[in-house]
Design a protein around this motif. Sequence first.
Motif, PDB file in Angstrom:
ATOM      1  N   TRP A   1       0.899  -1.416   0.005  1.00  0.00           N
ATOM      2  CA  TRP A   1       0.038  -0.072   0.130  1.00  0.00           C
ATOM      3  C   TRP A   1       0.752   1.313   0.096  1.00  0.00           C
ATOM      4  CZ3 TRP A   1      -4.183   0.128  -2.080  1.00  0.00           C
ATOM      5  CH2 TRP A   1      -5.147  -0.719  -2.132  1.00  0.00           C
TER       6      TRP A   1
ATOM      7  N   HIS B   1       2.494   4.306  -1.446  1.00  0.00           N
ATOM      8  CA  HIS B   1       2.323   5.032  -2.558  1.00  0.00           C
ATOM      9  C   HIS B   1       3.640   5.329  -3.059  1.00  0.00           C
ATOM     10  CE1 HIS B   1       0.359   8.877  -4.660  1.00  0.00           C
ATOM     11  NE2 HIS B   1       0.826   7.902  -5.500  1.00  0.00           N
TER      12      HIS B   1
ATOM     13  N   TYR C   1      -5.153   9.165  -3.962  1.00  0.00           N
ATOM     14  CA  TYR C   1      -4.692   7.581  -3.675  1.00  0.00           C
ATOM     15  C   TYR C   1      -5.097   7.229  -2.349  1.00  0.00           C
ATOM     16  CZ  TYR C   1      -1.423   3.958  -3.653  1.00  0.00           C
ATOM     17  OH  TYR C   1      -0.773   2.367  -3.532  1.00  0.00           O
TER      18      TYR C   1
ATOM     19  N   LEU D   1      -8.723   6.169  -3.023  1.00  0.00           N
ATOM     20  CA  LEU D   1      -8.931   5.096  -3.689  1.00  0.00           C
ATOM     21  C   LEU D   1      -8.698   3.766  -2.795  1.00  0.00           C
ATOM     22  CD1 LEU D   1      -7.501   6.293  -7.089  1.00  0.00           C
ATOM     23  CD2 LEU D   1     -10.025   5.845  -6.536  1.00  0.00           C
ATOM     24  N   LYS D   2      -7.519   3.675  -2.287  1.00  0.00           N
ATOM     25  CA  LYS D   2      -6.910   2.897  -1.471  1.00  0.00           C
ATOM     26  C   LYS D   2      -7.986   2.376  -0.395  1.00  0.00           C
ATOM     27  CE  LYS D   2      -4.871   3.372   2.622  1.00  0.00           C
ATOM     28  NZ  LYS D   2      -3.861   3.884   3.203  1.00  0.00           N
TER      29      LYS D   2
ATOM     30  N   TRP E   1     -10.882   0.632  -1.902  1.00  0.00           N
ATOM     31  CA  TRP E   1     -10.769  -0.705  -2.367  1.00  0.00           C
ATOM     32  C   TRP E   1     -10.977  -1.726  -1.067  1.00  0.00           C
ATOM     33  CZ3 TRP E   1      -7.609  -4.999  -1.012  1.00  0.00           C
ATOM     34  CH2 TRP E   1      -7.526  -5.892  -1.818  1.00  0.00           C
TER      35      TRP E   1
ATOM     36  N   CYS F   1      -4.629   2.817  -9.324  1.00  0.00           N
ATOM     37  CA  CYS F   1      -4.831   3.998  -7.886  1.00  0.00           C
ATOM     38  C   CYS F   1      -3.721   4.935  -8.440  1.00  0.00           C
ATOM     39  CB  CYS F   1      -4.594   3.330  -6.835  1.00  0.00           C
ATOM     40  SG  CYS F   1      -5.990   2.301  -6.071  1.00  0.00           S
TER      41      CYS F   1
ATOM     42  N   SER G   1      -4.436   8.866  -9.455  1.00  0.00           N
ATOM     43  CA  SER G   1      -4.196   9.808  -8.410  1.00  0.00           C
ATOM     44  C   SER G   1      -3.035  10.753  -9.202  1.00  0.00           C
ATOM     45  CB  SER G   1      -3.620   9.272  -7.064  1.00  0.00           C
ATOM     46  OG  SER G   1      -2.387   8.646  -7.269  1.00  0.00           O
TER      47      SER G   1
END
Length: 461
Positions: A160, A162, A350, A353-354, A357, A376, A380
């Motif tokens: 996860w 970024h 980001y 969106l994370k 999900w 993602c 972003s």
Amino acid sequence: TAQFFGIDPLSFLLESRGRALFAKLDANKDGKVDVSELRAGLAAMGIKSGKGAAQKIISSGDKDEDEGLDFSEFSKYLKEHEKKLKLTFKSLDKNNDGRIDHTEIKQSLADLGLDISKEEAEKILQSIDVDGTMTVDWNEWREHFLFNPATNLQEIIRYWKHSTVLDIGESLAIPDEFTEEEKTSGLWWKQLSAGAMAGAVSRTGTAPLDRMKVFMQVLSGGFKQMLKEGGVTSLWRGNGINVLKIAPETAIKFMAYEQYKKLLSSEPGKVRTHERFMAGSLAGATAQTAIYPMEVLKTRLTLRKTGQYSGMFDCAKKILKNEGVKAFYKGYIPNILGIIPYAGIDLAIYESLKNLWLSKYAKDTANPGILVLLGCGTISSSCGQVASYPLALIRTRMQAQASIEGSKQMSMSQIAKKILEKEGFFGLYRGILPNFMKVIPAVSISYVVYENMRYSLGIQK
């Protein structure tokens, strides 16, 4: 009985359990478990393992390199892996009650620079919790990770984080986060080197689209004019310096980011999301300040006519002679101002969106898979570009001013006013189409190169 014969009962139990497991997995009874047997056996037992997990397990345990594990290799892998898992479990079990709850997961991730909500922590917990108690004991932890090459929660962070590995040609994203283990083992510089190589190949592959974007931002022509003036090779003008600036910028940004995090964190070793954003923005500004003359050279070399400059040094020499040192910082202010909207929106989208999900699909695993991550990251960073694009366009025009015949030297506000008067609001977005066109190929190229570089540098086996 085991104790009577002088054998440690725990070792005896592990040995018996290991033998039963090995017999189950060794489908053709040749005394060896290969990748396909392991994959099929785990699936038959209902054990979820990530993509490529079976191959990684065999590779890490296969000492005689015969593409399979015999019982002693299998047993050794289990023991070593359990030892690592036990250490991780203990480090997560903050209150030493033999169970991990959502607050301990949240705290452990925060210590490693990843802020998550209570709901997200509970989702991660649910993917490991078998008996529905909303806590994870040692047995549940071991069963979940036993046939997963990941030995710790840092793997969830890696899913996860970024990552700035996906190079889309813009240098405004917040730098990568490295764990203490990665820093002390020297893994960080390998990751950065792999990222730099991925960026170099990606930028070279999409250079014609990048040149077209700059052309459209400053001049009225496009693809045909570029080909007519300089032929096919002219499509790569300015790419050399664009690739060359990756290494110093990455190094400066990484070092500055580490220092700013220490400076801004309210508690030592813990960095909250807003502190990370501030540190990342300041690190970006520091790196941009240091390498900004290269940005000016890139714009001038991209827009040059055939025979105007013999190369990078000739270009720098002519700018210095005709315009002085100040010319190397033209457009600096809109460039720095562009960092905040880009990095802020990129990070916020980001994260959103994370979270989306995780809330919908994280029932069984916290690993979203590469397509979700690429999606993602692409969305972003594209949104970040839309927000900062007008400032990027003004910056490019200011950098190019002196090289365009009959062009009047204007300030940032004068350029913005002139664009709005002559071309309207959408004039601030000239050249954004080729910019968007290069996003998907750039992300795809940089991802493929990065993965191959990780194997070459021994980051991933």
